[in-house]
Design an enzyme around this catalytic site. Sequence first.
Site, PDB file in Angstrom:
ATOM      1  N   TYR A   1       4.667   6.144   9.839  1.00 55.67           N
ATOM      2  CA  TYR A   1       3.809   5.002   9.519  1.00 55.67           C
ATOM      3  C   TYR A   1       4.577   3.940   8.728  1.00 55.67           C
ATOM      4  CZ  TYR A   1      -0.596   2.595   8.763  1.00 55.67           C
ATOM      5  OH  TYR A   1      -1.606   1.663   8.777  1.00 55.67           O
TER       6      TYR A   1
ATOM      7  N   LYS B   1       2.224  -0.708  15.126  1.00 52.00           N
ATOM      8  CA  LYS B   1       3.670  -0.727  15.395  1.00 52.00           C
ATOM      9  C   LYS B   1       4.164  -1.965  16.150  1.00 52.00           C
ATOM     10  CE  LYS B   1       5.003   2.889  13.337  1.00 52.00           C
ATOM     11  NZ  LYS B   1       5.030   2.369  11.962  1.00 52.00           N
TER      12      LYS B   1
ATOM     13  N   PRO C   1      -2.991  -0.537  19.337  1.00 56.18           N
ATOM     14  CA  PRO C   1      -2.842  -1.020  17.960  1.00 56.18           C
ATOM     15  C   PRO C   1      -2.860   0.060  16.876  1.00 56.18           C
ATOM     16  CG  PRO C   1      -5.011  -1.588  18.837  1.00 56.18           C
ATOM     17  CD  PRO C   1      -4.205  -1.060  19.978  1.00 56.18           C
TER      18      PRO C   1
ATOM     19  N   HIS D   1       0.855  -1.194   0.000  1.00 59.38           N
ATOM     20  CA  HIS D   1       0.000   0.000   0.000  1.00 59.38           C
ATOM     21  C   HIS D   1       0.885   1.237   0.000  1.00 59.38           C
ATOM     22  CE1 HIS D   1      -3.709  -2.045   2.074  1.00 59.38           C
ATOM     23  NE2 HIS D   1      -3.282  -2.700   1.020  1.00 59.38           N
TER      24      HIS D   1
ATOM     25  N   TYR E   1      -8.681   4.986   8.131  1.00 56.92           N
ATOM     26  CA  TYR E   1      -8.805   5.282   9.562  1.00 56.92           C
ATOM     27  C   TYR E   1      -9.899   6.336   9.716  1.00 56.92           C
ATOM     28  CZ  TYR E   1      -4.331   2.987  10.618  1.00 56.92           C
ATOM     29  OH  TYR E   1      -3.319   2.077  10.781  1.00 56.92           O
TER      30      TYR E   1
END
Length: 385
Positions: A371, A283, A279, A58, A187
Amino acid sequence: MLLGHLLHLNRIDSVIIENRSREYVIERVRAGVLEQGTVDLMIAMGVGERLKRQGLRHDGLYISFDGRRHHINMAELTGGSAITVYGQNEVVKDLIEARIETGRPLYFEVEEVSVDAVDSSQPQIRFLHEGTVHELGCDFIAGCDGFHGISRPSIPSGFLTNYERVYPFGWLGILAEAAPSSEELVYTYHERGFALFSMRSPKVTRLYFQVPPEEDIENWSDDAIWDEMLERMTTRDGWKPNVGLILQKSVTPMRSFVAAPMRFGNMFLAGDSAHIVPPTGAKGLNLAASDVLVLARALKEFYERGNTTCLDQYSDICLRRVWKAQRFSWWMTSSLHRFTDESPFDHQRQIADLDYLTSSRAAMTSLAEQYVGLPAEVSFQSAGL
Ligand code: DHB
């Protein structure tokens, strides 16, 4: 398993013991987002073939609020890095196969594990396997046994400093037989609370939403779960997840936790035995991978040159990354969840935070570089790759 293979590649012997069965660790669905560095590590170790074929790369993700999805192109913002969706249980499966191929010892379903003389030069591990007591004399013990494992509690009380934060919510997560309706993660910050759209394969969707921390999964029928998912995730342009048969469902509590230092005598803690992240931001698994890369380098230095400097630096090196990941996971969690004690001011500020995050290139770059994963603490080469 990752450490065992890194040691194998450096011709260092190890014995791996696990209290669950092989089937359990292969089937239990857990995390699923690999940082660029974790993918690169698997490939450099020669265990990335299936990951390269089946992992879903992604380049970006979406942040959704006020009914609108905002795209963040991580690859463009980081000079080409991305994340790969590939289940933790798939990583474990590949590593078990690689381990078995080496012929090195790996015991499943061990019981009554204890460690002894950890602060001496010959620590011991005792365990029961298929009715036989085993006693191992070791040079080192790697405590990779998770938050509920025996390694950390075996350290004398008072030696470790624990840092902890618990959150006033958990995640209800499902795995559904439904084709993902977005190629990238979404998200969502919604008035009713956080929600997350993810996936495991072109046919399987993985979804989560925020619930009270003690929520009983039995309170949620499959229909009620779908109603809540759709309510929180559907955007004004009509995007929503595809609905399908729910294959698994569970509630996960959320906490931030660090135990420092990550070493006592000749026992080194790695991964969840030393630290837990909430979560949001995915990570946990990636931090465990970076811990063992640092540990592998230190053990290689010790066996090849008798040099203990890297062993002595292990905890400090790992903790710098751990705390940055703690900060990031806390920030992602705080930005995207609703808090029971928030004021109207807090709520508006939070929306302004998300507005800034999704409209400033600087803010998006900050999210993106964390990220996809901050640079590794030690080079692959220094760990013998
Ligand atoms: C997943 C889990 C996460 O915690 C996250 O931030 C993103 C994805 C997942 O299980 O797919």
